[in-house]
Write a protein that holds these residues in place. Sequence first.
Motif, short mmCIF file in Angstrom:
data_model
loop_
_atom_site.label_atom_id
_atom_site.label_comp_id
_atom_site.label_asym_id
_atom_site.label_seq_id
_atom_site.Cartn_x
_atom_site.Cartn_y
_atom_site.Cartn_z
N TYR A 80 0.84 -1.19 0.00
CA TYR A 80 0.00 0.00 0.00
C TYR A 80 0.87 1.24 0.00
O TYR A 80 1.92 1.28 0.63
CB TYR A 80 -0.91 0.02 1.23
N ASP A 81 0.41 2.26 -0.66
CA ASP A 81 1.10 3.54 -0.69
C ASP A 81 0.59 4.36 0.49
O ASP A 81 -0.49 4.93 0.45
CB ASP A 81 0.81 4.25 -2.02
N ASN A 83 1.63 7.15 1.70
CA ASN A 83 1.50 8.59 1.44
C ASN A 83 0.12 8.89 0.88
O ASN A 83 -0.49 9.89 1.24
CB ASN A 83 2.59 9.06 0.48
N TYR A 84 -0.37 8.04 0.00
CA TYR A 84 -1.72 8.20 -0.55
C TYR A 84 -2.76 8.05 0.56
O TYR A 84 -3.71 8.82 0.63
CB TYR A 84 -1.96 7.17 -1.65
#
Length: 98
Positions: A80-81, A83-84
């Motif tokens: 998973y990102d 930051n997003y």
Amino acid sequence: MCGSFGTLCIGVFAREGGLLYGGRFSLLYIQGLGVLSVMLWSLALAYLGFYLIKITIGLRVSRKEEIEGLDLGEHGLKAYDYNYIKSNNIVLSSLTKK
């Protein structure tokens, strides 16, 4: 569950000795006893296996690995990102709270 259901259905639908066609309960009883014995055997072996794992190498990962995520520890990649996730105010699990 499907295997247990199919095994019990033999005791219900068998043409010779089944509950519906033969009118006897004995085959259903035998099939039920077989299902129960396999369930108890499986439970005992699973319990023994998990107990042995628990006392030798442990069942849980470290707190750090749990927070980082097993995708990073097991595969070396982030799934998973974050930051997003943070920029879109997506609620993280309680593990990331301090």
